[in-house]
Design a protein around this motif. Structure first.
Motif, PDB file in Angstrom:
ATOM      1  N   TRP A   1      -6.318  -0.194  14.027  1.00  0.00           N
ATOM      2  CA  TRP A   1      -5.449  -1.014  14.885  1.00  0.00           C
ATOM      3  C   TRP A   1      -4.179  -0.235  15.170  1.00  0.00           C
ATOM      4  N   ASP A   2      -4.031   0.165  16.441  1.00  0.00           N
ATOM      5  CA  ASP A   2      -2.842   0.932  16.822  1.00  0.00           C
ATOM      6  C   ASP A   2      -1.868   0.090  17.635  1.00  0.00           C
ATOM      7  N   GLY A   3      -2.020  -1.234  17.547  1.00  0.00           N
ATOM      8  CA  GLY A   3      -1.185  -2.120  18.352  1.00  0.00           C
ATOM      9  C   GLY A   3       0.049  -2.636  17.649  1.00  0.00           C
ATOM     10  N   LEU A   4       0.316  -2.167  16.431  1.00  0.00           N
ATOM     11  CA  LEU A   4       1.500  -2.638  15.720  1.00  0.00           C
ATOM     12  C   LEU A   4       2.703  -1.862  16.217  1.00  0.00           C
ATOM     13  N   ARG A   5       3.619  -2.543  16.905  1.00  0.00           N
ATOM     14  CA  ARG A   5       4.796  -1.924  17.492  1.00  0.00           C
ATOM     15  C   ARG A   5       6.010  -2.191  16.605  1.00  0.00           C
ATOM     16  N   VAL A   6       6.693  -1.132  16.213  1.00  0.00           N
ATOM     17  CA  VAL A   6       7.840  -1.260  15.327  1.00  0.00           C
ATOM     18  C   VAL A   6       8.879  -2.209  15.918  1.00  0.00           C
ATOM     19  N   GLU A   7       9.066  -2.148  17.228  1.00  0.00           N
ATOM     20  CA  GLU A   7      10.080  -2.986  17.867  1.00  0.00           C
ATOM     21  C   GLU A   7       9.715  -4.474  17.844  1.00  0.00           C
TER      22      GLU A   7
ATOM     23  N   PRO B   1      19.690  -2.077   2.720  1.00  0.00           N
ATOM     24  CA  PRO B   1      18.574  -1.414   3.407  1.00  0.00           C
ATOM     25  C   PRO B   1      18.951  -0.986   4.818  1.00  0.00           C
ATOM     26  N   PHE B   2      18.231   0.041   5.307  1.00  0.00           N
ATOM     27  CA  PHE B   2      18.496   0.547   6.653  1.00  0.00           C
ATOM     28  C   PHE B   2      17.243   1.240   7.171  1.00  0.00           C
ATOM     29  N   GLY B   3      17.043   1.162   8.485  1.00  0.00           N
ATOM     30  CA  GLY B   3      16.000   1.941   9.137  1.00  0.00           C
ATOM     31  C   GLY B   3      14.693   1.197   9.325  1.00  0.00           C
ATOM     32  N   THR B   4      13.721   1.914   9.894  1.00  0.00           N
ATOM     33  CA  THR B   4      12.430   1.317  10.248  1.00  0.00           C
ATOM     34  C   THR B   4      11.260   1.981   9.519  1.00  0.00           C
ATOM     35  N   ALA B   5      11.534   2.660   8.409  1.00  0.00           N
ATOM     36  CA  ALA B   5      10.469   3.380   7.712  1.00  0.00           C
ATOM     37  C   ALA B   5       9.369   2.445   7.233  1.00  0.00           C
ATOM     38  N   TYR B   6       9.736   1.241   6.804  1.00  0.00           N
ATOM     39  CA  TYR B   6       8.741   0.276   6.330  1.00  0.00           C
ATOM     40  C   TYR B   6       7.759  -0.054   7.452  1.00  0.00           C
ATOM     41  N   ALA B   7       8.269  -0.432   8.599  1.00  0.00           N
ATOM     42  CA  ALA B   7       7.405  -0.781   9.724  1.00  0.00           C
ATOM     43  C   ALA B   7       6.565   0.416  10.164  1.00  0.00           C
ATOM     44  N   GLU B   8       7.144   1.592  10.142  1.00  0.00           N
ATOM     45  CA  GLU B   8       6.407   2.788  10.545  1.00  0.00           C
ATOM     46  C   GLU B   8       5.263   3.085   9.572  1.00  0.00           C
ATOM     47  N   SER B   9       5.511   2.925   8.279  1.00  0.00           N
ATOM     48  CA  SER B   9       4.448   3.190   7.300  1.00  0.00           C
ATOM     49  C   SER B   9       3.338   2.153   7.416  1.00  0.00           C
ATOM     50  N   LEU B  10       3.700   0.901   7.671  1.00  0.00           N
ATOM     51  CA  LEU B  10       2.689  -0.141   7.859  1.00  0.00           C
ATOM     52  C   LEU B  10       1.874   0.115   9.118  1.00  0.00           C
ATOM     53  N   ALA B  11       2.531   0.530  10.198  1.00  0.00           N
ATOM     54  CA  ALA B  11       1.814   0.811  11.449  1.00  0.00           C
ATOM     55  C   ALA B  11       0.821   1.951  11.253  1.00  0.00           C
ATOM     56  N   ALA B  12       1.226   2.997  10.535  1.00  0.00           N
ATOM     57  CA  ALA B  12       0.326   4.123  10.284  1.00  0.00           C
ATOM     58  C   ALA B  12      -0.844   3.690   9.409  1.00  0.00           C
TER      59      ALA B  12
ATOM     60  N   THR C   1       7.375   0.578   1.378  1.00  0.00           N
ATOM     61  CA  THR C   1       7.165   1.725   2.264  1.00  0.00           C
ATOM     62  C   THR C   1       6.323   2.783   1.571  1.00  0.00           C
ATOM     63  N   ALA C   2       6.666   3.087   0.318  1.00  0.00           N
ATOM     64  CA  ALA C   2       5.912   4.091  -0.441  1.00  0.00           C
ATOM     65  C   ALA C   2       4.471   3.646  -0.657  1.00  0.00           C
ATOM     66  N   ALA C   3       4.255   2.354  -0.855  1.00  0.00           N
ATOM     67  CA  ALA C   3       2.892   1.856  -1.059  1.00  0.00           C
ATOM     68  C   ALA C   3       2.016   2.147   0.153  1.00  0.00           C
ATOM     69  N   PHE C   4       2.453   1.715   1.325  1.00  0.00           N
ATOM     70  CA  PHE C   4       1.641   1.906   2.537  1.00  0.00           C
ATOM     71  C   PHE C   4       1.536   3.369   2.943  1.00  0.00           C
ATOM     72  N   ARG C   5       2.507   4.170   2.574  1.00  0.00           N
ATOM     73  CA  ARG C   5       2.531   5.572   3.020  1.00  0.00           C
ATOM     74  C   ARG C   5       1.922   6.535   2.006  1.00  0.00           C
ATOM     75  N   ASP C   6       2.192   6.308   0.709  1.00  0.00           N
ATOM     76  CA  ASP C   6       1.899   7.335  -0.291  1.00  0.00           C
ATOM     77  C   ASP C   6       0.956   6.911  -1.407  1.00  0.00           C
ATOM     78  N   ALA C   7       0.586   5.644  -1.469  1.00  0.00           N
ATOM     79  CA  ALA C   7      -0.214   5.170  -2.602  1.00  0.00           C
ATOM     80  C   ALA C   7      -1.593   4.684  -2.174  1.00  0.00           C
ATOM     81  N   ILE C   8      -2.173   5.333  -1.192  1.00  0.00           N
ATOM     82  CA  ILE C   8      -3.482   4.911  -0.677  1.00  0.00           C
ATOM     83  C   ILE C   8      -4.593   5.264  -1.662  1.00  0.00           C
TER      84      ILE C   8
END
Length: 420
Positions: A95-101, A76-87, A290-297
């Motif tokens: 809640w806009d307080g979820l920071r990827v870092e 695995p690589f990258g932060t797409a999972y955290a970004e999709s969860l934050a969105a 990542t796909a669940a939080f981003r694309d399967a709403i």
């Protein structure tokens, strides 16, 4: 059919959506090789472990098929999972307080909990839980050398702040460090903590020097009538942690990947997590979550309407077939906590080893033996669980009807048998 069930069914029909819970037959489900469908003989209807009887959301399936077709099965690589969860958190929970870092990927929620408990406590320190609660809270914590201290829920199955404060005082005795491991929403009761309750918990923990670790794996599964509040969104939570994943809401338990989230004052603690922990999640798991939080709403929204209908149906079935069983409809999750103590099917003594998931006793044992319905035995959920069962209603209405009818017949026959 109840008014709530009618409304949920009408909403599905009006939207043109299809309830994922009605798409698979019992014959199709019995072809599955996962724990839910293989741990018991084929004549048993399994309503126990937290797996849903649904097909995979198309957006997730497409993502996995694409990865397999490309041979994209590396590291695995990258932060797409955290970004999709934050969105998702920003849109779903405002809640806009979820920071990827301030996040870290962990193999699953319970392993992430163990690693965070290791960061903020030492062997011999205490971890407070609100019982009855998810059995691994006992097993995983005690196996790692921490003492589990219970704070019983109130009669309404909600957090009892007085009991919690007393547990915090006991946990901090002799200068020990302490953590509060919270289930939000609560498993097995389905209670969704209010913002006011979470603010009170955060203030209480701060005043006693207790760090909060919030298990929010069921957060996307809040049903109509309640609203989920992330613990890290309330004042006073800044030194706390939360863990979540898509595994419960999108049925992805076999695709390992979860997210640990640190409050702003806990970020440095999270950065101390050993590097080897990040090697546990799989690349395919991360892609799926990542796909669940981003694309399967949309799929999730359809599921929630189906669960809303089943929640109401279950209440109707209990009233019809299981008089004397206590049922407070859950506000979230797809888990129902049934109080069978009035049926006198248990000896009243709690388990000596809470957290051992394989144990059965009392009503769960009777319903398995006599009704051929598998439920989770309440005694493994700790103090307050003896004489209760947890029922997973994330199945088709047809299976739910058949299971509860079986339970009713078994109970009627059991009552007619003379007891020594």
């Amino acid at each position: 059919m109840s008014e709530a069930k009618n409304q949920a069914s009408s909403e599905l029909a009006d939207s043109g959506r299809t309830d994922p819970l009605v798409q698979l037959s019992l014959q199709q489900l019995r072809q599955r090789t996962s724990m839910k469908w293989r741990a018991h003989p084929a004549d048993v209807l399994p309503l126990w472990v937290a797996e849903m009887d649904v097909p995979l959301a198309l957006a997730i399936a497409d993502t996995l098929h694409r990865a397999v077709n490309l041979g994209d099965t590396g590291y695995p690589f990258g932060t797409a999972y955290a970004e999709s969860l934050a969105a998702f958190a920003a849109k779903r929970w405002q809640w806009d307080g979820l920071r990827v870092e301030n996040t870290a990927i962990v193999p699953d929620v319970m392993m992430g909990i163990v690693e965070i408990i290791r960061l903020i406590t030492n062997p011999g320190d205490a971890v407070v839980v609100c019982s009855p609660v998810y059995p691994p809270f006992y097993a995983f914590v005690s196996h790692d050398g921490r003492d589990v201290i219970e704070a019983g829920l109130g009669p309404d199955l909600r957090v009892d702040l007085g009991a919690l404060e007393d547990a915090f005082v006991r946990a901090r005795r002799h200068g020990r460090r302490a953590a509060f491991l919270m289930s939000n929403p609560h498993n097995p009761t389905g209670v969704v903590h209010t913002r006011a309750e979470l603010e009170a918990i955060a203030a209480l923990a701060r005043s006693h020097g207790v760090r909060v670790v919030s298990d929010e794996i069921h957060a996307p599964l809040v049903l109509p009538g309640a609203h989920f509040t992330p613990f890290l969104s309330v004042p006073g939570s800044e030194n706390g942690f939360a863990l979540t994943s898509a595994s419960k809401a999108w049925n992805l338990a076999g695709l390992k990947a979860a997210m640990a989230i640190a409050g702003t004052d806990a970020a440095n603690d999270l950065r101390r997590m050993p590097e080897e922990v990040s090697h546990g999640p799989s690349h395919l798991g991360i892609l799926a979550h990542t796909a669940a939080f981003r694309d399967a709403i949309d799929w999730l929204d359809e599921l929630l309407l189906g669960l809303h209908a089943n929640r109401s149906l279950l209440g109707q079935l209990i009233e019809e077939h299981l008089p004397g069983v206590g049922y407070i409809p859950p506000q979230g999750t797809y888990l129902a906590w049934l109080d069978c103590t009035r049926l006198r099917l248990h000896d009243g003594s709690p388990s000596d080893s809470p957290g051992i998931v394989s144990d059965l006793a009392g009503p769960a044992q009777m319903f398995l033996d006599q009704a051929r319905v598998a439920l989770s035995s309440g005694h493994v959920f700790g103090t307050g669980g003896a004489g209760c069962v947890r029922l997973n209603f994330a199945t088709s209405p047809a299976i739910l009807r058949q299971a509860v009818a079986r339970m009713g017949r078994a109970l009627a026959e059991f009552r007619q048998v003379p007891r020594p």
